[in-house]
Design an enzyme around this catalytic site. Structure first.
Site, PDB file in Angstrom:
ATOM      1  N   ASP A  91      -8.991  -9.504   6.133  1.00  0.00           N
ATOM      2  CA  ASP A  91      -8.108  -8.349   6.235  1.00  0.00           C
ATOM      3  C   ASP A  91      -6.865  -8.620   7.079  1.00  0.00           C
ATOM      4  OD1 ASP A  91      -7.343  -5.755   5.780  1.00  0.00           O
ATOM      5  OD2 ASP A  91      -9.119  -4.843   6.670  1.00  0.00           O
ATOM      6  N   GLU A 151      -6.959  -6.285  -2.247  1.00  0.00           N
ATOM      7  CA  GLU A 151      -6.522  -4.910  -2.092  1.00  0.00           C
ATOM      8  C   GLU A 151      -5.104  -4.830  -2.666  1.00  0.00           C
ATOM      9  OE1 GLU A 151      -6.581  -1.318   1.189  1.00  0.00           O
ATOM     10  OE2 GLU A 151      -6.151  -3.345   1.878  1.00  0.00           O
ATOM     11  N   GLU A 184       0.807  -1.220   0.000  1.00  0.00           N
ATOM     12  CA  GLU A 184       0.000   0.000   0.000  1.00  0.00           C
ATOM     13  C   GLU A 184       0.846   1.279   0.000  1.00  0.00           C
ATOM     14  OE1 GLU A 184      -3.260   0.067   2.815  1.00  0.00           O
ATOM     15  OE2 GLU A 184      -3.466  -2.114   2.705  1.00  0.00           O
ATOM     16  N   GLU A 243      -8.928   4.286   0.694  1.00  0.00           N
ATOM     17  CA  GLU A 243      -8.913   4.215   2.159  1.00  0.00           C
ATOM     18  C   GLU A 243      -7.903   5.204   2.738  1.00  0.00           C
ATOM     19  OE1 GLU A 243      -8.257   0.427   3.836  1.00  0.00           O
ATOM     20  OE2 GLU A 243     -10.023  -0.499   2.941  1.00  0.00           O
TER      21      GLU A 243
END
Length: 639
Positions: A394, A443, A155, A449
Site C-alpha cells: 500500500d 487499486e 482515486e 474504501e
C-alpha cells in the site's frame, strides 16, 4: 495492408475499418480513422534522448509490414479464456537511431518506440522527454481522472469536460482516459508494457489538444510519516534507461458501440509475455476482508471481544471456509509495528492463524506499506516459509521511473517464493500483471474504501475506463445499502451508496484476481441468500458478452464460466427499465435463471431486493427494472 500515399504511409486493420496515416515533416505525424471518419488528426509523437532531438531531419530508412494472427490463453483470464490476436503491423526504421512500430486492430491502434541509441559506457541513455500530442478535430468530451501532481494514487472522481475547456492551467489527468467524439465513436487511451520508465499523464493545451507529461527522475527524496517518500529534488530528464530497448505501448481502443469497450482485450494482446515458467501455483479467488468493517463480528456465535485479535481472525477464517472463500486478508494491525514485518502483533498470533487456516483450507494475505517492503525485500522468503500466500502492498503514491521499477522488483521477488501481490495505493495496471501474473490486482480506483465518497454516478464509468486496462480492487460486497440522501454509514457499520442488487452485480461486472468480500461475516450470515450468490461468482471467465452499455448510464454484462452464465448490471442515479435478451444462450437448451433485482421500494430503501427463479432459453426476453443507483444480478444454469 500498407502502402505509400501522398500522405506518407498507410496501415489498415485486417477488416479495413481502422486506418492509420503516418507522415514525416518537421515531426512524426499520424491520423486515425474508423469507417473512413477521422477520429484523431495530425497527432505528433517523438522521443528525445540526450543530445538528440527526434523531431529534426527525420527520414525513413526502411519500412516493414507484417501481420499477427494467433490464439492464446491468458494465464489469468479476466474476460475470455481464449483470445484471438489479429492485427496488421508496420515498423518504420528512422534515421535517428530508433524505429516506431504501429499496429492496426479491428478495434484500435497502438504504437511504440524501438530504440537503438548510442549509449554511454554502461549502455545507458537519458531520455529528456517524450512527445505525445493528440490533436482533436472537434470539441470532444473528455472523461478523465484528475491528478494534482505526480503523487496521484488514481482515486479521484472522474471529471467530464469539453476538450476546449481543459486548458494548460487545469489539472493533469491519469491514464486510462476516455474520449467521446460526440459523433458516435469513443476512444479509450492508455499504455501498457511499462517498464523502467515513468507513468504517462495527460494535460490540455491551448489548441484543443492533449499532451503527455511525465514525472522526472528523482535525485533526492525524503520520508514522511511511516509510509511516504516524497521527491525533494528532481533531474531535468524523465528516465535513464538502456540505450537499446522497446518502450511502452500507447494504445487507442476505438468503439462504435459502447459494448465494444466492455469486451475489448486489446490491453492483454499488447502486454508483455509472462516471465514465469510455472504459474500453476497462482490461484485467483475471493477474499474475506476485515478493514472495511473494522474487524467487528457480533451476535450469535461471537462469545469473544471482537477486534484485531486471534479470536476474530479465526471467525473470519471459519466464515471463509464455510463459504468456499480461499483467502482472508489481514490488514494494518497484524504486525506489532508497520516498520517490522517479522514481529506479529501478540494479540493476533499470526502463526496459529496460519496453522488454523491450513486446517480450514483458507490462506492468508498480509497488508504492508511499500516502504516496509523496500527495506525488507527478504520478507517474501520468510513469508513463504511461514505459509503466507500473498501480500497487499500500500501507499506507493508515486509515478516516477524508480517507483515503476519498484513494482517490477516486488513482482519478480515475490514470484520466486510463490507469493501473490495486490498493489494498493497504486497506479492503474500497465502490463506488469501479464509479465508477472502473480500480480493479481491493483487499486488505482475510487472504490468503496471511500464510503459515501464512492457514488454510483462515478462508479458507472469504471467498466468503460478503469477496469478495461486490468484488474481492479474496488472491494465490493456491502450488506448495508443506502440511497445517497439517507447515507449514515461509518466503521464498524460501514455502508455503501446504491442498492443491494447493485452490490451483487459488481461481483460479476468488475474484474479482480482477488475479489473482496468487504463486509462483516456477521452480516453475510444474516443475508445468506445474497452470500450464496456472491460466493459462487468466479473471478476468472471463459467468455464475456456485453448486453447493454451506455457510457455513464448503464452497464450490463453476461459472463460464462464452464456451462454456467452470470449476469451483472448497474446504473447511475436514474431509474430505468429495459428488456434483457438471452440470445447468448445455446439454442434448443433449457435453463434456470435465479435473479436478484431491485425491490419495489429500493428507490428509498436501498436494501430492498427481490429474488426470483424462472425457466429461460435463448429466445427469452426478460423485463428488468432498475432503481436509481440500482442493479441486477443473475445466475443461469442448464437444466
Amino acid at each position: 495492408m500498407v502502402k505509400s500515399t501522398i500522405y506518407g504511409v498507410e496501415l489498415k486493420s485486417p477488416n479495413g475499418t481502422v486506418r492509420i496515416e503516418i507522415n514525416l515533416s518537421d515531426k512524426i505525424y499520424y491520423s486515425i480513422y474508423r469507417d473512413s471518419i477521422p477520429i484523431l488528426t495530425r497527432c505528433s509523437l517523438g522521443i528525445n534522448a540526450e543530445h538528440l532531438s527526434s523531431a529534426e531531419n527525420i527520414k525513413i530508412q526502411r519500412s516493414k509490414f507484417s501481420k499477427i494472427s494467433r490464439e492464446f490463453s491468458p494465464i489469468i483470464p479476466m474476460k475470455f479464456s481464449k483470445i484471438n490476436d489479429l492485427c496488421n503491423t508496420l515498423t518504420l526504421n528512422l534515421s535517428k537511431g530508433y524505429a516506431i512500430e504501429f499496429r492496426a486492430y479491428n478495434d484500435g491502434v497502438a504504437y511504440r518506440f524501438i530504440a537503438n541509441f548510442k549509449g554511454d559506457k554502461n549502455g545507458k541513455v537519458k531520455i529528456m522527454d517524450e512527445e505525445l500530442m493528440l490533436n482533436l478535430p472537434d470539441d470532444y468530451l473528455l472523461h478523465v481522472q484528475p491528478a494534482k501532481d505526480f503523487t496521484s494514487n488514481y482515486e479521484t472522481n472522474y471529471i467530464h469536460i469539453d476538450a476546449k475547456k481543459w486548458k494548460v492551467h487545469n489539472q493533469m489527468a491519469t491514464l486510462p482516459a476516455l474520449i467521446d467524439t460526440k459523433k458516435g465513436f469513443k476512444i479509450l487511451f492508455a499504455e501498457t508494457d511499462l517498464t523502467d520508465y515513468p507513468c504517462l499523464f495527460l494535460k490540455g493545451n491551448s489548441v484543443n489538444g492533449i499532451e503527455a507529461v511525465f514525472s522526472k527522475v528523482a535525485l533526492e527524496d525524503k520520508q514522511e510519516e511511516d509510509r511516504f517518500m516524497r521527491i525533494t529534488k528532481e533531474a531535468d530528464y524523465i528516465a535513464e534507461t538502456n540505450a537499446k530497448r522497446t518502450y511502452p505501448w500507447r494504445y487507442f481502443i476505438i468503439s462504435k458501440d459502447d459494448r465494444e469497450l466492455l469486451e475489448s482485450t486489446l490491453p492483454v494482446k499488447l502486454a508483455p509475455a509472462s516471465q514465469l515458467k510455472n504459474t500453476d501455483w497462482i490461484k485467483p479467488g475471493q477474499v474475506s476482508w476485515e478493514w472495511w468493517n473494522a474487524a467487528s463480528p457480533y451476535g450469535e456465535g461471537v462469545n469473544f471481544v471482537s477486534g484485531f485479535n486471534l479470536e476474530t481472525y479465526k471467525y473470519y477464517i471459519d466464515f471463509a471456509s464455510k463459504s468456499g472463500i480461499p483467502y482472508i486478508i489481514m490488514d494494518e494491525g497484524w504486525a506489532a509495528t508497520v516498520y517490522n514485518p517479522y514481529i506479529p502483533n501478540r494479540k493476533v498470533d499470526l502463526h496459529e492463524l496460519i496453522r488454523y487456516g491450513k486446517e480450514k483450507k483458507v490462506d492468508i494475505i498480509l497488508w504492508l506499506t511499500w516502504l516496509t517492503v523496500e527495506k525488507n525485500m527478504d520478507l517474501f522468503k520468510r513469508f513463504a516459509e511461514w505459509g503466507i500466500k500473498g501480500v497487499k502492498i500500500d501507499f506507493m503514491d508515486r509515478n516516477d521511473q524508480w517507483m515503476v521499477n519498484y513494482y517490477e522488483r516486488v513482482a519478480s521477488e515475490a514470484a520466486k517464493y510463490n507469493i501473490l501481490v495486490d498493489f494498493h495505493g497504486s497506479f492503474s495496471p500497465k502490463g506488469l500483471e501479464q509479465k508477472y501474473p502473480n500480480v493479481i490486482s491493483y487499486e488505482g480506483v475510487r472504490g468503496m474504501e471511500q464510503m459515501e465518497g464512492c457514488q454510483p454516478d462515478n462508479t458507472i464509468y469504471l467498466p468503460f475506463i478503469r477496469n478495461i486496462v486490468g484488474p481492479m480492487d474496488f472491494t465490493p460486497g456491502a450488506m448495508i445499502n443506502m440511497q445517497p440522501e439517507f447515507y449514515g454509514g461509518r466503521r464498524p457499520n460501514s455502508a455503501s451508496v446504491g442498492t443491494r442488487a447493485y452490490q451483487l452485480a459488481l461481483f460479476v461486472l468488475f474484474e479482480s484476481g482477488v475479489q473482496m468480500l468487504c463486509d462483516n461475516p456477521t452480516l453475510y450470515y444474516k443475508n445468506q441468500e445474497c452470500t450464496d450468490f456472491i460466493t459462487q461468482v468466479p473471478v476468472t471467465w471463459d467468455e464475456t458478452k456485453a448486453v447493454k452499455a451506455e457510457v455513464g448510464e448503464l452497464a450490463v454484462v453476461a459472463k460464462r464460466k464452464g456451462k454456467k452464465w452470470f449476469i451483472g448490471g448497474i446504473t447511475n442515479g436514474r431509474q430505468r427499465n429495459f428488456i434483457l435478451d438471452l440470445d447468448f444462450l445455446i439454442k434448443g437448451k433449457s435453463y434456470k435463471m435465479t435473479s436478484y433485482a431491485d425491490g419495489i421500494n429500493a428507490n428509498r430503501q436501498a436494501m430492498d431486493y427481490k429474488k426470483s427463479d424462472q425457466n429461460v432459453n435463448s429466445g427469452s426476453a426478460v423485463p428488468v427494472q432498475m432503481s436509481r443507483n440500482g442493479g441486477f444480478a443473475a445466475v443461469i444454469t442448464e437444466m
